[in-house]
Design a protein around this motif. Structure first.
Motif, PDB file in Angstrom:
ATOM      1  N   ASP A   1      56.051  62.353 -14.051  1.00  0.00           N
ATOM      2  CA  ASP A   1      54.760  62.266 -14.800  1.00  0.00           C
ATOM      3  C   ASP A   1      53.523  62.485 -14.030  1.00  0.00           C
ATOM      4  O   ASP A   1      53.061  61.460 -12.943  1.00  0.00           O
ATOM      5  CB  ASP A   1      54.410  60.969 -15.674  1.00  0.00           C
ATOM      6  N   CYS A   2      53.099  63.766 -13.765  1.00  0.00           N
ATOM      7  CA  CYS A   2      52.057  64.130 -12.907  1.00  0.00           C
ATOM      8  C   CYS A   2      50.633  63.246 -13.078  1.00  0.00           C
ATOM      9  O   CYS A   2      50.105  63.132 -11.963  1.00  0.00           O
ATOM     10  CB  CYS A   2      51.675  65.607 -12.966  1.00  0.00           C
ATOM     11  N   ASP A   3      50.381  63.102 -14.185  1.00  0.00           N
ATOM     12  CA  ASP A   3      48.825  62.444 -14.613  1.00  0.00           C
ATOM     13  C   ASP A   3      49.376  61.015 -14.120  1.00  0.00           C
ATOM     14  O   ASP A   3      48.187  60.580 -13.388  1.00  0.00           O
ATOM     15  CB  ASP A   3      48.657  62.432 -16.199  1.00  0.00           C
ATOM     16  N   ALA A   4      50.466  60.279 -14.170  1.00  0.00           N
ATOM     17  CA  ALA A   4      50.602  59.027 -13.641  1.00  0.00           C
ATOM     18  C   ALA A   4      50.480  59.123 -11.881  1.00  0.00           C
ATOM     19  O   ALA A   4      50.053  58.267 -11.463  1.00  0.00           O
ATOM     20  CB  ALA A   4      51.701  58.671 -14.280  1.00  0.00           C
ATOM     21  N   GLY A   5      51.092  60.252 -11.562  1.00  0.00           N
ATOM     22  CA  GLY A   5      50.990  60.225  -9.984  1.00  0.00           C
ATOM     23  C   GLY A   5      49.624  60.280  -9.473  1.00  0.00           C
ATOM     24  O   GLY A   5      49.198  59.682  -8.465  1.00  0.00           O
ATOM     25  N   ARG A   6      48.711  61.198 -10.122  1.00  0.00           N
ATOM     26  CA  ARG A   6      47.377  61.414  -9.811  1.00  0.00           C
ATOM     27  C   ARG A   6      46.711  59.901 -10.023  1.00  0.00           C
ATOM     28  O   ARG A   6      45.978  59.802  -9.172  1.00  0.00           O
ATOM     29  CB  ARG A   6      46.595  62.532 -10.566  1.00  0.00           C
ATOM     30  N   TYR A   7      46.820  59.250 -11.137  1.00  0.00           N
ATOM     31  CA  TYR A   7      46.380  57.946 -11.339  1.00  0.00           C
ATOM     32  C   TYR A   7      46.777  57.208 -10.020  1.00  0.00           C
ATOM     33  O   TYR A   7      46.062  56.345  -9.656  1.00  0.00           O
ATOM     34  CB  TYR A   7      46.751  57.334 -12.480  1.00  0.00           C
TER      35      TYR A   7
ATOM     36  N   ASN B   1      59.325  62.174  -5.440  1.00  0.00           N
ATOM     37  CA  ASN B   1      59.654  60.616  -5.276  1.00  0.00           C
ATOM     38  C   ASN B   1      60.455  60.584  -3.871  1.00  0.00           C
ATOM     39  O   ASN B   1      59.930  59.545  -2.984  1.00  0.00           O
ATOM     40  CB  ASN B   1      60.326  60.072  -6.298  1.00  0.00           C
ATOM     41  N   PRO B   2      61.240  61.370  -3.491  1.00  0.00           N
ATOM     42  CA  PRO B   2      62.166  61.089  -2.254  1.00  0.00           C
ATOM     43  C   PRO B   2      61.224  61.954  -1.051  1.00  0.00           C
ATOM     44  O   PRO B   2      61.650  61.770  -0.033  1.00  0.00           O
ATOM     45  CB  PRO B   2      63.261  61.856  -2.160  1.00  0.00           C
ATOM     46  N   ASP B   3      59.880  62.255  -1.128  1.00  0.00           N
ATOM     47  CA  ASP B   3      59.454  62.919  -0.140  1.00  0.00           C
ATOM     48  C   ASP B   3      58.655  61.791   0.659  1.00  0.00           C
ATOM     49  O   ASP B   3      57.698  61.479   0.079  1.00  0.00           O
ATOM     50  CB  ASP B   3      58.509  63.938  -0.725  1.00  0.00           C
ATOM     51  N   PRO B   4      58.834  61.698   1.939  1.00  0.00           N
ATOM     52  CA  PRO B   4      58.124  60.681   2.734  1.00  0.00           C
ATOM     53  C   PRO B   4      56.610  61.131   2.877  1.00  0.00           C
ATOM     54  O   PRO B   4      55.940  60.225   3.002  1.00  0.00           O
ATOM     55  CB  PRO B   4      58.877  60.835   4.091  1.00  0.00           C
ATOM     56  N   LEU B   5      56.056  62.417   2.571  1.00  0.00           N
ATOM     57  CA  LEU B   5      54.763  62.670   2.766  1.00  0.00           C
ATOM     58  C   LEU B   5      54.119  62.145   1.642  1.00  0.00           C
ATOM     59  O   LEU B   5      53.017  61.773   1.949  1.00  0.00           O
ATOM     60  CB  LEU B   5      54.681  64.174   3.011  1.00  0.00           C
ATOM     61  N   LEU B   6      54.515  62.013   0.591  1.00  0.00           N
ATOM     62  CA  LEU B   6      54.108  61.703  -0.564  1.00  0.00           C
ATOM     63  C   LEU B   6      53.733  60.194  -0.274  1.00  0.00           C
ATOM     64  O   LEU B   6      52.676  59.818  -0.843  1.00  0.00           O
ATOM     65  CB  LEU B   6      55.118  61.935  -1.968  1.00  0.00           C
ATOM     66  N   GLN B   7      54.625  59.445   0.455  1.00  0.00           N
ATOM     67  CA  GLN B   7      54.292  58.069   0.444  1.00  0.00           C
ATOM     68  C   GLN B   7      53.068  57.759   1.584  1.00  0.00           C
ATOM     69  O   GLN B   7      52.115  56.968   1.096  1.00  0.00           O
ATOM     70  CB  GLN B   7      55.606  57.395   1.297  1.00  0.00           C
ATOM     71  N   ILE B   8      52.842  58.813   2.327  1.00  0.00           N
ATOM     72  CA  ILE B   8      51.486  58.721   3.140  1.00  0.00           C
ATOM     73  C   ILE B   8      50.314  58.914   2.357  1.00  0.00           C
ATOM     74  O   ILE B   8      49.473  58.439   2.100  1.00  0.00           O
ATOM     75  CB  ILE B   8      51.584  59.492   4.197  1.00  0.00           C
ATOM     76  N   ALA B   9      50.693  59.931   1.580  1.00  0.00           N
ATOM     77  CA  ALA B   9      49.217  60.403   0.616  1.00  0.00           C
ATOM     78  C   ALA B   9      48.949  59.292  -0.290  1.00  0.00           C
ATOM     79  O   ALA B   9      47.872  58.945  -0.678  1.00  0.00           O
ATOM     80  CB  ALA B   9      49.838  61.753  -0.251  1.00  0.00           C
TER      81      ALA B   9
ATOM     82  N   ASN C   1      57.250  55.757   9.261  1.00  0.00           N
ATOM     83  CA  ASN C   1      58.572  55.648   9.110  1.00  0.00           C
ATOM     84  C   ASN C   1      58.984  54.615   7.983  1.00  0.00           C
ATOM     85  O   ASN C   1      59.811  53.795   8.090  1.00  0.00           O
ATOM     86  CB  ASN C   1      59.399  55.336  10.403  1.00  0.00           C
ATOM     87  N   ILE C   2      58.489  54.945   6.784  1.00  0.00           N
ATOM     88  CA  ILE C   2      58.764  54.035   5.484  1.00  0.00           C
ATOM     89  C   ILE C   2      60.012  54.069   5.218  1.00  0.00           C
ATOM     90  O   ILE C   2      60.522  55.043   4.817  1.00  0.00           O
ATOM     91  CB  ILE C   2      57.428  54.522   4.574  1.00  0.00           C
ATOM     92  N   PRO C   3      60.535  52.950   4.849  1.00  0.00           N
ATOM     93  CA  PRO C   3      62.088  52.744   4.517  1.00  0.00           C
ATOM     94  C   PRO C   3      62.061  53.385   2.850  1.00  0.00           C
ATOM     95  O   PRO C   3      61.163  52.958   2.211  1.00  0.00           O
ATOM     96  CB  PRO C   3      62.446  51.397   4.828  1.00  0.00           C
ATOM     97  N   LYS C   4      62.998  53.922   2.590  1.00  0.00           N
ATOM     98  CA  LYS C   4      63.039  54.428   1.335  1.00  0.00           C
ATOM     99  C   LYS C   4      63.115  53.349   0.213  1.00  0.00           C
ATOM    100  O   LYS C   4      62.585  53.335  -1.042  1.00  0.00           O
ATOM    101  CB  LYS C   4      64.311  55.280   1.065  1.00  0.00           C
ATOM    102  N   ASP C   5      63.620  51.968   0.411  1.00  0.00           N
ATOM    103  CA  ASP C   5      63.522  50.882  -0.266  1.00  0.00           C
ATOM    104  C   ASP C   5      62.131  50.294  -0.369  1.00  0.00           C
ATOM    105  O   ASP C   5      61.855  49.721  -1.311  1.00  0.00           O
ATOM    106  CB  ASP C   5      64.571  49.710  -0.038  1.00  0.00           C
ATOM    107  N   GLU C   6      61.154  50.879   0.046  1.00  0.00           N
ATOM    108  CA  GLU C   6      59.892  50.421   0.295  1.00  0.00           C
ATOM    109  C   GLU C   6      58.953  51.648  -0.408  1.00  0.00           C
ATOM    110  O   GLU C   6      57.663  51.463  -0.700  1.00  0.00           O
ATOM    111  CB  GLU C   6      59.302  50.041   1.511  1.00  0.00           C
ATOM    112  N   PHE C   7      59.628  52.822  -0.881  1.00  0.00           N
ATOM    113  CA  PHE C   7      58.672  53.817  -1.330  1.00  0.00           C
ATOM    114  C   PHE C   7      58.222  53.675  -2.852  1.00  0.00           C
ATOM    115  O   PHE C   7      58.927  52.869  -3.833  1.00  0.00           O
ATOM    116  CB  PHE C   7      59.777  55.030  -1.661  1.00  0.00           C
ATOM    117  N   ILE C   8      56.929  53.876  -2.804  1.00  0.00           N
ATOM    118  CA  ILE C   8      56.355  53.925  -4.116  1.00  0.00           C
ATOM    119  C   ILE C   8      56.742  54.963  -5.175  1.00  0.00           C
ATOM    120  O   ILE C   8      56.544  56.244  -4.592  1.00  0.00           O
ATOM    121  CB  ILE C   8      54.663  53.943  -3.976  1.00  0.00           C
ATOM    122  N   THR C   9      57.201  54.956  -6.216  1.00  0.00           N
ATOM    123  CA  THR C   9      57.701  56.127  -7.110  1.00  0.00           C
ATOM    124  C   THR C   9      56.646  56.092  -8.142  1.00  0.00           C
ATOM    125  O   THR C   9      56.053  55.516  -8.854  1.00  0.00           O
ATOM    126  CB  THR C   9      58.984  55.673  -7.524  1.00  0.00           C
ATOM    127  N   ILE C  10      56.659  57.542  -8.319  1.00  0.00           N
ATOM    128  CA  ILE C  10      55.964  58.058  -9.520  1.00  0.00           C
ATOM    129  C   ILE C  10      56.861  57.877 -10.764  1.00  0.00           C
ATOM    130  O   ILE C  10      57.813  58.537 -10.769  1.00  0.00           O
ATOM    131  CB  ILE C  10      55.231  59.532  -9.286  1.00  0.00           C
TER     132      ILE C  10
END
Length: 134
Positions: free
Chosen positions: A14-20, A87-95, A114-123
């Motif tokens: 959901d790109c709108d949720a991602g931008r939010y 969601n699996p892109d580590p660069l998104l996590q920094i953004a 080096n953010i571990p995948k289990d700490e990723f914020i998901t869109i």
């Protein structure tokens, strides 16, 4: 929220949720390489077809409408855009955590943090019941 491997790689976010959430339309600033069958002949004879989508002066894809935050060619967007899962892109996590400055800055910070995948914020994904109607 924990996602299984198949859910994590879904491309119908959901790109709108991602931008939010603060992605800053991250993927609309990535280099979009076109597959050979998507490339159009170059207008200058003798030059190969362009293999990527142009960017505007701010680094956004030329098809990204900055007023509506939607893609102007959504129905015919390049294959890589249709298949990309942020969601699996580590660069998104920094953004999401620090904002978007440039892809180079995001890549440097991703190595540092080096953010571990289990700490990723998901869109979040587009609701399945909406997808079923299309």
């Amino acid at each position: 929220m924990t996602l299984n491997e198949n859910e994590f790689y879904r491309s119908d976010v959901d790109c709108d949720a991602g931008r939010y959430a603060g992605c800053g339309s991250y993927c609309c600033r990535l280099l979009v390489r076109l597959d050979p069958d998507e490339q159009v002949p170059n207008e200058i004879e003798g030059l190969p077809p362009k293999g990527y989508v142009d960017k505007d002066e701010k680094g956004y894809c030329v098809n990204f409408n900055r007023k509506t935050h939607h893609c102007n060619i959504w129905a015919t967007r390049p294959r890589v855009c249709r298949e990309y899962s942020c969601n699996p892109d580590p660069l998104l996590q920094i953004a999401l955590r620090e904002g978007f400055v440039s892809v180079v800055q995001l890549a440097r910070r991703a190595v540092e943090l080096n953010i571990p995948k289990d700490e990723f914020i998901t869109i979040p994904f587009v609701r399945d019941d909406i997808n079923d109607k299309n």
